[in-house]
Design a protein around this motif. Structure first.
Motif, PDB file in Angstrom:
ATOM      1  N   UNK A 244       0.856  -1.183   0.000  1.00  0.00           N
ATOM      2  CA  UNK A 244       0.000   0.000   0.000  1.00  0.00           C
ATOM      3  C   UNK A 244       0.898   1.241   0.000  1.00  0.00           C
ATOM      4  N   UNK A 245       0.628   2.163  -0.926  1.00  0.00           N
ATOM      5  CA  UNK A 245       1.443   3.377  -1.052  1.00  0.00           C
ATOM      6  C   UNK A 245       0.572   4.622  -0.903  1.00  0.00           C
ATOM      7  N   UNK A 246       1.189   5.711  -0.443  1.00  0.00           N
ATOM      8  CA  UNK A 246       0.498   7.005  -0.451  1.00  0.00           C
ATOM      9  C   UNK A 246       0.590   7.604  -1.848  1.00  0.00           C
ATOM     10  N   UNK A 253       3.888   7.080  -4.135  1.00  0.00           N
ATOM     11  CA  UNK A 253       5.215   7.263  -3.551  1.00  0.00           C
ATOM     12  C   UNK A 253       5.743   5.972  -2.938  1.00  0.00           C
ATOM     13  N   UNK A 254       6.868   5.532  -3.496  1.00  0.00           N
ATOM     14  CA  UNK A 254       7.575   4.396  -2.915  1.00  0.00           C
ATOM     15  C   UNK A 254       8.854   4.987  -2.338  1.00  0.00           C
ATOM     16  N   UNK A 255       8.806   5.375  -1.052  1.00  0.00           N
ATOM     17  CA  UNK A 255       9.909   6.155  -0.497  1.00  0.00           C
ATOM     18  C   UNK A 255      10.009   7.468  -1.261  1.00  0.00           C
ATOM     19  N   UNK A 256      11.215   7.750  -1.807  1.00  0.00           N
ATOM     20  CA  UNK A 256      11.423   8.973  -2.597  1.00  0.00           C
ATOM     21  C   UNK A 256      10.991   8.811  -4.046  1.00  0.00           C
ATOM     22  N   UNK A 257      10.739   7.580  -4.437  1.00  0.00           N
ATOM     23  CA  UNK A 257      10.491   7.317  -5.856  1.00  0.00           C
ATOM     24  C   UNK A 257       9.028   7.559  -6.182  1.00  0.00           C
ATOM     25  N   UNK A 258       8.802   8.322  -7.257  1.00  0.00           N
ATOM     26  CA  UNK A 258       7.435   8.637  -7.654  1.00  0.00           C
ATOM     27  C   UNK A 258       7.058   7.775  -8.850  1.00  0.00           C
ATOM     28  N   UNK A 302      14.438   1.687  -8.288  1.00  0.00           N
ATOM     29  CA  UNK A 302      14.307   1.762  -6.833  1.00  0.00           C
ATOM     30  C   UNK A 302      15.572   1.194  -6.193  1.00  0.00           C
ATOM     31  N   UNK A 303      16.155   1.959  -5.258  1.00  0.00           N
ATOM     32  CA  UNK A 303      17.352   1.486  -4.550  1.00  0.00           C
ATOM     33  C   UNK A 303      16.936   0.527  -3.443  1.00  0.00           C
ATOM     34  N   UNK A 321      15.171  -5.157   0.604  1.00  0.00           N
ATOM     35  CA  UNK A 321      14.529  -4.108   1.410  1.00  0.00           C
ATOM     36  C   UNK A 321      14.598  -2.795   0.667  1.00  0.00           C
ATOM     37  N   UNK A 322      13.464  -2.121   0.527  1.00  0.00           N
ATOM     38  CA  UNK A 322      13.500  -0.778  -0.058  1.00  0.00           C
ATOM     39  C   UNK A 322      12.796   0.187   0.892  1.00  0.00           C
ATOM     40  N   UNK A 323      13.214   1.455   0.790  1.00  0.00           N
ATOM     41  CA  UNK A 323      12.701   2.484   1.686  1.00  0.00           C
ATOM     42  C   UNK A 323      11.258   2.838   1.326  1.00  0.00           C
ATOM     43  N   UNK A 324      10.377   2.848   2.334  1.00  0.00           N
ATOM     44  CA  UNK A 324       9.016   3.321   2.108  1.00  0.00           C
ATOM     45  C   UNK A 324       8.828   4.694   2.719  1.00  0.00           C
ATOM     46  N   UNK A 325       7.562   5.092   2.911  1.00  0.00           N
ATOM     47  CA  UNK A 325       7.293   6.405   3.497  1.00  0.00           C
ATOM     48  C   UNK A 325       7.596   6.368   4.997  1.00  0.00           C
ATOM     49  N   UNK A 326       7.959   7.526   5.589  1.00  0.00           N
ATOM     50  CA  UNK A 326       8.156   7.679   7.039  1.00  0.00           C
ATOM     51  C   UNK A 326       9.041   6.595   7.637  1.00  0.00           C
TER      52      UNK A 326
END
Ligand SMILES: Nc1ncnc2c1ncn2[C@@H]1O[C@H](COP(=O)(O)OP(=O)(O)O)[C@@H](O)[C@H]1O
Ligand SMILES: [Mg+2]
Length: 370
Positions: A244-246, A253-258, A302-303, A321-326
């Motif tokens: 689930x993404x914002x 948004x997947x972390x910083x990736x749009x 995606x990094x 593992x990839x960075x998500x929001x917050x």
């Protein structure tokens, strides 16, 4: 031969257990349809309703345009094969296969002919004198199948018939089943919880969850266009990556990736994204120029950091593992050809944009066309 129709079929055991909800579908006379879904979703109940072993709370079963809802199980010309085989232990293979024909008072020479023809089809001709106790699991399974085939039924029902076989034999019998039923001119309804069986055997697959039909389509369409998040997660192995993404404007948004959202609908605050592991790859160095924006024309970069590698023989399954929001983290799994190598744990994944699946975060329904 005759088609099978289920019309608004419902079965309620008690207000909390409704294993069949408003099920309508038609199985053509030469069709192999599989009911697939997790344990307890109502598959066996549907077969019992078709066979007449149970009565629907509402709705109708028709065979060849004739309503059979009020016809007893014994008077419906339906053959059923069970996981347990249900062979008579005191009878030899011939008598097991002949038992239903004898009950129907078919003459002895015709019974002999039909049993021998069917035994030949199944490679059982040398075992006709044996009792079930002296047969392997695979052979018993064939006898159970033979007992169904010999009857020339109007409908075949098979309830997890391969579940008791070991993996190798299951694969073999699965291929045999496909060939045997291709020659039958009666509808086949096959039940399994195994999505590989469903996908390999069937002309169409009905995916069920909680008594409700989720999707009914040919296997390639179900795989490429799952109708909702449940089907997306249930069909396919290794499982589809789902998170689930914002949303921000027309991007998720997947972390910083749009990630660009599909057009044609008002972006919601949240959305579910799916991508199959085989559609995730490692970005090549020539792609690195695009890393700063995270997006090229046809893929998203995606990094991530590899934390697990599982060798599956012809491929490696990477868990990254990839960075998500917050400060949250997502796990993306990538299925790579075993020949492919990578440098270190820090890698850049490439997600093919035309292979992304989008689902409503609340309803789980698929959005847009993929
Ligand atoms: N005779 C029964 N009485 C009450 N509940 C039942 C009965 N038979 C099955 N159920 C319930 O109905 C649901 C569907 O069962 P079933 O059709 O056997 O599922 P599946 O074959 O998909 O594993 C389950 O929750 C099961 O416990
Ligand atoms: Mg069952």
């Amino acid at each position: 031969m005759a088609k099978l129709e289920l019309i608004n079929l419902n079965k309620t055991y008690d207000p909390k257990t409704i294993p069949v909800k408003d099920l309508s579908l038609t199985v053509a006379d030469n069709e192999f349809l599989t009911l697939v879904g997790p344990s307890g979703c109502g598959k066996s109940t549907i077969l019992r309703l078709i066979s007449g072993l149970e009565q629907p709370t509402r709705g109708e079963v028709r065979i060849g345009d004739q309503p059979v809802t009020n016809v007893g199980a014994g008077d419906r010309n339906i053959a059923m094969v069970f996981q347990s085989y249900a062979l008579y232990p005191h009878m030899n293979v011939f008598d097991n296969m002949a038992s239903s024909l004898k009950l129907r008072k078919i003459n002895t020479s015709e019974i002999k002919q039909r049993v021998e023809d069917t035994a030949k089809l199944l490679g059982l001709e040398k075992l006709l004198d044996r009792k079930p106790g002296k047969l392997s699991g695979g052979q018993r399974q064939r006898v159970a199948l033979g007992r169904a085939l010999v009857r020339n039924p109007d409908v075949f029902l098979l309830d997890e018939p391969l579940s008791n076989l070991d993996a190798l034999l299951r694969e073999q019998v699965r291929a045999d089943l496909k060939q045997i039923f291709a020659k039958q001119n009666a509808p086949v309804v096959y039940v399994t919880h195994d999505q590989v069986e469903a996908m390999t055997l069937s002309s169409r697959v009905a995916v069920l969850n909680d008594g409700i039909l989720q999707q009914l389509d040919a296997p390639p369409n179900i795989y490429a266009h799952p109708a909702n998040r449940f089907v997306a997660g249930f069909i396919g192995s290794p499982q589809m990556n789902l998170f689930t993404l914002n949303c921000e404007g027309d991007r998720a948004l997947l972390g910083d990736v749009k990630i660009p959202l599909p057009g044609g609908f008002a972006p919601p605050p949240e959305i579910d994204l799916g991508i199959r592991p085989e559609h995730v790859s490692i970005a090549s160095s020539s792609d690195h120029a695009a890393e700063s924006t995270g997006e090229t024309n046809n893929s998203v970069k995606v990094q991530g950091r590899i934390f697990l590698v599982e060798n599956l023989g012809m491929s490696n399954l990477l868990s990254v593992n990839v960075q998500g929001a917050n400060n949250s983290e997502h796990i993306i799994r990538a299925l790579l050809p075993v020949e492919q190598t990578w440098d270190g744990e820090e890698i850049t994944l490439s997600l093919a944009i035309d292979k992304l699946h989008w689902f409503h975060a609340q309803t789980g329904e698929a959005i847009g066309s993929v």
